[in-house]
Write a protein that holds these residues in place. Structure first.
Motif, mmCIF file in Angstrom:
data_model
loop_
_atom_site.group_PDB
_atom_site.id
_atom_site.type_symbol
_atom_site.label_atom_id
_atom_site.label_comp_id
_atom_site.label_asym_id
_atom_site.label_seq_id
_atom_site.Cartn_x
_atom_site.Cartn_y
_atom_site.Cartn_z
ATOM 1 N N ASN A 1 1.330 10.293 5.159
ATOM 2 C CA ASN A 1 0.561 11.136 4.233
ATOM 3 C C ASN A 1 1.066 12.569 4.210
ATOM 4 O O ASN A 1 0.992 13.259 3.186
ATOM 5 N N ASN B 1 5.912 8.074 0.770
ATOM 6 C CA ASN B 1 5.800 6.684 0.327
ATOM 7 C C ASN B 1 7.114 5.921 0.523
ATOM 8 O O ASN B 1 7.113 4.727 0.827
ATOM 9 N N TYR C 1 0.823 -1.217 0.000
ATOM 10 C CA TYR C 1 0.000 0.000 0.000
ATOM 11 C C TYR C 1 0.857 1.266 0.000
ATOM 12 O O TYR C 1 0.423 2.320 -0.490
ATOM 13 N N SER C 2 2.076 1.174 0.582
ATOM 14 C CA SER C 2 2.921 2.365 0.747
ATOM 15 C C SER C 2 3.326 2.985 -0.584
ATOM 16 O O SER C 2 3.557 4.199 -0.670
ATOM 17 N N PHE C 3 3.416 2.182 -1.623
ATOM 18 C CA PHE C 3 3.908 2.705 -2.901
ATOM 19 C C PHE C 3 2.992 3.780 -3.476
ATOM 20 O O PHE C 3 3.460 4.730 -4.109
ATOM 21 N N ASN C 4 1.669 3.628 -3.250
ATOM 22 C CA ASN C 4 0.752 4.663 -3.750
ATOM 23 C C ASN C 4 -0.129 5.244 -2.652
ATOM 24 O O ASN C 4 -1.133 5.909 -2.936
ATOM 25 N N LEU C 5 0.249 4.985 -1.384
ATOM 26 C CA LEU C 5 -0.499 5.491 -0.222
ATOM 27 C C LEU C 5 -1.979 5.127 -0.333
ATOM 28 O O LEU C 5 -2.875 5.970 -0.173
ATOM 29 N N LYS C 6 -2.235 3.863 -0.576
ATOM 30 C CA LYS C 6 -3.579 3.390 -0.854
ATOM 31 C C LYS C 6 -4.550 3.641 0.293
ATOM 32 O O LYS C 6 -5.770 3.726 0.074
#
Length: 517
Positions: free
Chosen positions: A319, A325, A124-129
């Motif tokens: 965030n 990220n 999730y961290s790659f696109n701050l899902k």
């Protein structure tokens, strides 16, 4: 010249760590886990800030290190996982070994779920899902948390990574001590320290970091007169060192004949505590940044400890950070490494115990144990009630089960079996740092007294106040039911006849000076 036949040491084929460094890295990997990152900072902050370091160090020196040495002594002298090691010390104590191993079994089932969450959040961290509502995402979209119940509704976002975690654990345990457990720790532990040091350095450059550090380290000396603060210190040291539930007994059993046990133990203990303090610096520097961004005091912030610190608070911080990220990828990668090195240590003890009891192969016991853990792990902790079940089981396993284990272990060794002198002599003959009467006093009096106080206080609180406002039936099933399960399973496993190694012919290692005569 050989030794007389009366002191002949039985020779048995047993895998060993390739070096003391391999053992130390593996032991550090077991001790440094998820709790170091999300538990210590919050406990320290709530227990006097900088002043908490005083009882923390006292607890480390009077209980943590002495009981760690006790685990080492039992495992190294009797060269087996907990059940067989205790059986070799005195047959009637085998049940204590199985009690410890079943606690490890229970902890492994839910610990894997947290590693699975970390794997998902790494992605999730790659696109701050997780978006802006990090709490809603974690509890809603990711875990789909429902009411406290015995749920059968599987959450795919948890179940899939959880299965992958168990496959990875199986592979490592099946490869054995040197090719599996040691190899993973030799890679992961240096990476973990480098990654987390990088996170801390980045956190220290954030606006508001100094405010966080002031909140973390400012001492409240009045807290030192509060018994609860001292109990919290002993609890933190105790739980963070992986002692009294079979792990370090098993690890020590794979050490070589003339391994320097106590010096290795000191390195492990202080490395673990250093990492906890490093984690506290990183966490509160980051929280200081978040508090400044939200224009609130750190004292007014929520979720300063536990899983929500990692999966709710930190995503919210990420965030707001420039390059967040990247910070997220490194942070959750560190969580995965810390958790994985701990869970393989937990499962190694279980697998080794089953292998010795039932005469299975290394691979066979690994498959059996991994499957036996994975099934309840997926069925209980990847459901819509998984978070509530995990929190409840963890509370009872750690604060009741492990404490009972440590009390029984110390009292049995020192007062009932009177083996402390033999074990002290064993440690001293193989180590540069000698132990003696002071060590016996610490494991026979100081540690059990504080542990009994901790246990009584916790049991009274759980009975009178319940836990997290959960229904009593739920606490009976997942809380007290956990302890009942551990006791019953330990009794059944103890009653089953041995099919593996014949411990009747086992001879403990004599003191080194006798071997050289």
């Amino acid at each position: 010249m050989g030794t007389p036949s009366s002191t002949t040491v039985s020779v048995e084929k047993r895998e060993t760590w390739s070096s003391s460094t391999g053992f130390i890295l593996a032991a550090i990997g077991s001790a440094v886990g998820l709790g170091n990152i999300w538990r210590f900072p919050g406990v320290a902050y709530e227990s006097g800030g900088g002043a908490f370091i005083v009882p923390y160090l006292v607890a480390l020196l009077t209980a943590g290190i002495p009981i760690l040495f006790l685990d080492y002594a039992i495992g190294h002298r009797y060269r087996a996982a907990a059940p067989l090691a205790y059986r070799r010390m005195a047959k009637r104590t085998e049940g204590l070994g199985w009690f410890q191993i079943m606690i490890s079994f229970v902890i492994a089932t839910y610990y894997a779920a947290v590693i699975a969450w970390s794997c998902s959040y790494f992605i999730y961290s790659f696109n701050l899902k997780w978006g802006e509502d990090t709490r809603g995402f974690f509890l809603g979209e990711h875990l789909k948390v429902g009411d406290p119940e015995i749920s059968t509704s599987i959450v795919g976002t948890v179940a899939l990574p959880l299965v992958l975690v168990w496959v990875a654990v199986l592979v490592v345990i099946a490869l054995g001590v040197t090719k599996g457990v040691q190899a993973v720790n030799v890679i992961f532990i240096p990476l973990l320290f480098v990654a987390f040091a990088g996170l801390v350095l980045r956190a220290l450059t954030l606006p508001g970091a100094a405010d966080g550090l002031n909140a973390f380290f400012t001492p409240d000396w009045s807290a030192l007169t509060d018994l609860n603060v001292w109990i919290a210190a002993y609890a933190q040291i105790f739980f963070s060192l992986s002692i009294a539930f079979g792990i370090m007994v098993t690890y020590a059993s794979y050490q070589r004949r003339k391994a320097n046990m106590t010096s290795s133990g000191l390195v492990v203990a202080f490395a673990n505590s250093s990492f906890e303090i490093l984690a506290g610096i990183g966490v509160f520097a980051t929280l200081g940044f978040m508090a400044q961004q939200q224009s609130v005091a750190i004292a007014d912030m929520k979720d300063l400890t536990g899983p929500t610190l990692s999966f709710v608070t930190f995503p919210a911080v990420i965030n707001q950070m420039p390059g967040g990220n990247i910070f997220g990828v490194v942070f959750f990668g560190a969580l995965i490494m810390a958790g994985f090195t701990s869970i393989i240590s937990i499962l190694l003890g279980v697998a080794a115990s089953v292998q010795e009891k039932f005469g299975l192969s290394q691979r066979g016991s690994a498959i059996l144990v991994a499957a036996a853990c994975a099934i309840p792990s997926v069925l209980l902790f990847s459901t819509t009630s998984g978070l509530l079940a995990l929190d409840t089981v963890d509370q009872w396993a750690n604060n009741v089960g492990i404490v009972i284990s440590a009390i029984v272990m110390t009292v049995l060794v020192v007062w009932v079996l009177r083996r402390s002198r033999v074990l002290a002599r064993h440690l001293s003959t193989v180590s540069t740092f000698k132990v003696g009467r002071v060590w016996t006093v610490l494991i026979g009096f100081v540690a059990p007294v504080f542990l009994i106080i901790m246990l009584v206080q916790k049991v009274i609180s759980l009975i009178n106040d319940g836990y997290e406002e959960l229904p009593q039936w739920y606490l009976n099933v997942f809380g007290w039911g956990t302890i009942v399960f551990v006791v019953v399973a330990a009794a059944i496993l103890t009653a089953i006849p041995w099919k593996g190694r014949d411990d009747e012919t086992f001879t403990p290692w004599p003191p080194i000076e006798e071997e050289s005569r």
